[in-house]
Motif scaffolding. Structure first.
Motif, mmCIF file in Angstrom:
data_model
loop_
_atom_site.group_PDB
_atom_site.id
_atom_site.type_symbol
_atom_site.label_atom_id
_atom_site.label_comp_id
_atom_site.label_asym_id
_atom_site.label_seq_id
_atom_site.Cartn_x
_atom_site.Cartn_y
_atom_site.Cartn_z
ATOM 1 N N GLU A 66 0.747 -1.020 -0.063
ATOM 2 C CA GLU A 66 -0.031 -0.016 0.024
ATOM 3 C C GLU A 66 0.806 1.178 0.056
ATOM 4 O OE1 GLU A 66 -3.549 1.824 -0.365
ATOM 5 O OE2 GLU A 66 -3.378 -0.443 -0.318
ATOM 6 N N TYR A 67 1.937 1.265 0.771
ATOM 7 C CA TYR A 67 3.039 2.371 0.760
ATOM 8 C C TYR A 67 3.606 2.669 -0.504
ATOM 9 C CZ TYR A 67 2.349 1.746 5.976
ATOM 10 O OH TYR A 67 1.932 1.702 7.275
ATOM 11 N N LEU A 68 3.842 1.380 -1.138
ATOM 12 C CA LEU A 68 4.586 1.587 -2.518
ATOM 13 C C LEU A 68 3.840 2.166 -3.601
ATOM 14 C CD1 LEU A 68 6.462 -1.895 -2.648
ATOM 15 C CD2 LEU A 68 7.448 0.299 -2.052
ATOM 16 N N ILE A 86 3.949 -1.297 -13.646
ATOM 17 C CA ILE A 86 4.958 -1.978 -12.668
ATOM 18 C C ILE A 86 5.096 -3.521 -12.973
ATOM 19 C CG2 ILE A 86 3.388 -2.865 -10.855
ATOM 20 C CD1 ILE A 86 5.589 -1.872 -8.961
ATOM 21 N N THR A 87 6.318 -3.991 -13.028
ATOM 22 C CA THR A 87 6.433 -5.504 -13.191
ATOM 23 C C THR A 87 6.652 -6.131 -11.606
ATOM 24 O OG1 THR A 87 7.581 -5.333 -15.240
ATOM 25 C CG2 THR A 87 7.950 -7.191 -13.953
ATOM 26 N N VAL A 88 5.844 -7.187 -11.226
ATOM 27 C CA VAL A 88 6.074 -7.531 -9.838
ATOM 28 C C VAL A 88 6.296 -9.019 -10.145
ATOM 29 C CG1 VAL A 88 4.753 -8.140 -7.920
ATOM 30 C CG2 VAL A 88 4.094 -6.124 -9.010
ATOM 31 N N HIS A 89 7.643 -9.339 -9.424
ATOM 32 C CA HIS A 89 7.778 -10.732 -9.101
ATOM 33 C C HIS A 89 7.455 -11.500 -7.885
ATOM 34 C CE1 HIS A 89 10.907 -9.972 -12.813
ATOM 35 N NE2 HIS A 89 9.734 -10.079 -13.300
ATOM 36 N N ARG A 101 -2.170 -12.313 -2.883
ATOM 37 C CA ARG A 101 -2.541 -11.737 -4.150
ATOM 38 C C ARG A 101 -3.312 -10.493 -4.226
ATOM 39 N NH1 ARG A 101 -2.158 -17.526 -4.058
ATOM 40 N NH2 ARG A 101 -0.994 -18.125 -5.961
ATOM 41 N N VAL A 102 -4.094 -10.272 -3.100
ATOM 42 C CA VAL A 102 -5.095 -9.189 -3.164
ATOM 43 C C VAL A 102 -4.170 -7.911 -2.962
ATOM 44 C CG1 VAL A 102 -6.833 -8.036 -1.843
ATOM 45 C CG2 VAL A 102 -6.882 -10.425 -2.175
ATOM 46 N N GLY A 103 -3.192 -7.926 -2.214
ATOM 47 C CA GLY A 103 -2.369 -6.866 -1.872
ATOM 48 C C GLY A 103 -1.436 -6.561 -3.308
ATOM 49 N N ILE A 104 -1.252 -7.416 -3.981
ATOM 50 C CA ILE A 104 -0.447 -7.296 -5.431
ATOM 51 C C ILE A 104 -1.213 -6.594 -6.400
ATOM 52 C CG2 ILE A 104 0.863 -8.592 -7.147
ATOM 53 C CD1 ILE A 104 2.097 -10.250 -5.035
ATOM 54 N N ARG A 105 -2.502 -7.388 -6.435
ATOM 55 C CA ARG A 105 -3.597 -6.715 -7.302
ATOM 56 C C ARG A 105 -3.743 -5.198 -7.181
ATOM 57 N NH1 ARG A 105 -6.073 -11.979 -7.381
ATOM 58 N NH2 ARG A 105 -7.360 -11.332 -5.671
ATOM 59 N N ARG A 106 -4.042 -4.897 -5.888
ATOM 60 C CA ARG A 106 -4.105 -3.554 -5.633
ATOM 61 C C ARG A 106 -3.072 -2.691 -5.806
ATOM 62 N NH1 ARG A 106 -4.573 -4.350 -0.410
ATOM 63 N NH2 ARG A 106 -6.563 -4.679 -0.454
ATOM 64 N N LEU A 107 -1.680 -3.140 -5.638
ATOM 65 C CA LEU A 107 -0.631 -2.397 -6.278
ATOM 66 C C LEU A 107 -0.528 -2.229 -7.659
ATOM 67 C CD1 LEU A 107 2.142 -1.231 -5.609
ATOM 68 C CD2 LEU A 107 3.403 -3.650 -6.018
ATOM 69 N N ARG A 108 -0.830 -3.251 -8.265
ATOM 70 C CA ARG A 108 -0.810 -3.074 -9.824
ATOM 71 C C ARG A 108 -1.927 -2.184 -10.570
ATOM 72 N NH1 ARG A 108 0.362 -9.531 -10.998
ATOM 73 N NH2 ARG A 108 2.614 -9.371 -11.399
#
Length: 436
Positions: free
Chosen positions: A373-375, A407-410, A394-401
């Motif tokens: 969320e900070y990112l 952004i590319t998330v690995h 996965r929910v947190g990563i989807r929110r970041l995207r």
């Protein structure tokens, strides 16, 4: 009709250029032809040489072959080709890359050195057949040599560096990575004979010791780039001397130098104010104290690799956030004490808002979705590494995207182990089966 028209046009165009009496060959002076050809790469020059006799002479003129990179032909290039190029280029050749040309042997480089004494930049990376004889030839015939790459020339020894120190005093850049036979004696000879050295790269040279680095620092005070990755015999006194005598240093890699302590980084902080890249992966003795000193004085830091600096905490991130506004690339993988609070401080900083593009957080077990969320406030963030951060979802990563669509998330999520099969003690599936 259309196909026939195209064929006729091609034939006419071919005649225009192939005919030695063609108008283009008559009207344009040789000097202008050569100027045009000077912008072509090796492939284009070779093709032009096949057009006509006139173009063959022009394309193969030595003045067009001042800078040559044969990497695209590395599977085909053998000794006779290098010797032909040497005879064609003679004094014109300034820069040559033979990277990956594993068929090249000492004899070809000897011919090159004799025929092309004005060469300044020579890349012999991964030319595995070369020995000290090559450096002897360069020493005898190429006094203008400034840049030499011997990366992965495994048979090179201290004699090569001694030869270079005697005949190539203008040397400014050298790469001897993975030349495992080189010791402190060779480095000391090089340092004494090549005081103009600006870049010294010796990745994987495990016989290089503190004495070698101290000699470099004493005799080569213009050093700007030093890479000692995996030179695990280096101690604090070497980095201290380097910092005190080489104030122009802007790139330093001591990753894998396990004996270094905060003393090294504090010395860098006091003397190397132009430092922009610092790679200290695996230096497990560094603490927050060292990075606090760096963040106070080294405000030009742009890239930091702190992988496996296991003692640092959120305090380091707070200090970097306040003191390093240009930070673009930050690796914190395996820094297991980093928490969401540290990421919050980082994301509130000027560097995060304007410059941060890559953040690596692999194996940071305390990081949660709050960090993601900070990112979202890091508008220029292009890539984030999140392997084995077990509290992320996965929910947190989807929110970041959603907030940063480019952004590319690995990340990696281990598959859930299936429950035991009823009626027996043995599980029907294991985790490996689920992956397969």
């Amino acid at each position: 009709m259309a196909v026939e028209s195209v064929k006729n046009s091609c034939m006419q165009l071919t005649r225009v250029f192939a005919d030695d009496e063609a108008l283009i060959n008559k009207k344009l002076p040789k000097e202008l032809h050569l100027r045009i050809f000077s912008y072509l790469d090796v492939v284009s020059l070779c093709r032009c040489a096949q057009v006509s006799k006139v173009w063959n002479v022009l394309a193969l003129d030595g003045s067009n072959w001042q800078r040559i990179d044969l990497f695209d032909f590395q599977t085909d290039v053998e000794g006779p080709i290098i010797e032909n190029i040497s005879r064609r280029c003679v004094g014109f050749l300034r820069q040559l890359s033979l990277r990956g040309c594993q068929s090249i042997a000492d004899g070809s480089i000897k011919t090159l050195a004799q025929m092309c004494p004005n060469i300044e930049d020579l890349n012999l990376n991964d030319c595995k057949k070369l020995t000290d004889t090559t450096c002897l030839a360069l020493s005898r015939h190429c006094p203008k040599l400034q840049k030499l790459n011997l990366d992965s020339c495994a048979t090179i020894t201290d004699f090569s560096l001694k030869f270079l120190s005697e005949g190539c005093p203008l040397l400014t850049h050298i790469n001897i990575s993975w030349c495992s036979n080189i010791t402190e004696d060779g480095v000391e000879a090089l340092a004494r004979g090549c005081p103009k050295l600006k870049s010294f790269i010796s990745k994987g040279c495990k016989q290089i010791t503190s004495r070698a680095v101290i000699c470099l620092a004493r005799y080569c005070e213009n050093l700007e780039v030093v890479n000692l990755l995996g030179c695990n015999n280096i101690r604090d006194e070497a980095v201290q001397t380097l910092a005190e005598r080489c104030s122009q240093l802007h790139y330093l890699c001591v990753s894998g130098c396990l004996h270094l302590t905060d003393t090294s980084l504090i010395a860098l902080a006091h003397h190397c104010l132009k430092l922009s890249t610092l790679e200290v992966a695996g230096c497990c003795q560094f603490t927050d104290t060292a990075f606090q000193a760096l963040s106070k004085n080294c405000r030009y830091l742009e890239k930091m690799d702190l992988d496996e600096c296991v003692l640092i905490t959120d305090t380091t991130l707070t200090n970097l956030a306040m003191g390093c506004p240009r930070l673009e690339y930050l690796t914190l993988s395996h820094c297991e004490l980093i928490t969401d609070e540290g990421i919050r401080h980082l994301c509130l900083s000027p560097c995060a808002a304007e410059n941060l593009t890559v953040l690596e957080l692999d194996n940071c077990p305390l990081i949660t979705d709050a960090s993601l969320e900070y990112l979202t406030s890091c508008s220029n963030l292009q890539r984030v590494e999140l392997y084995d951060c077990q509290l992320l979802t996965r929910v947190g990563i989807r929110r970041l995207r959603t907030h940063l669509p480019n952004i590319t998330v690995h990340a990696y999520f281990a598959p859930i182990t299936p429950p035991p099969a009823p009626g027996g003690n043995r599980q029907r599936y294991c985790r490996c089966c689920a992956i397969l």
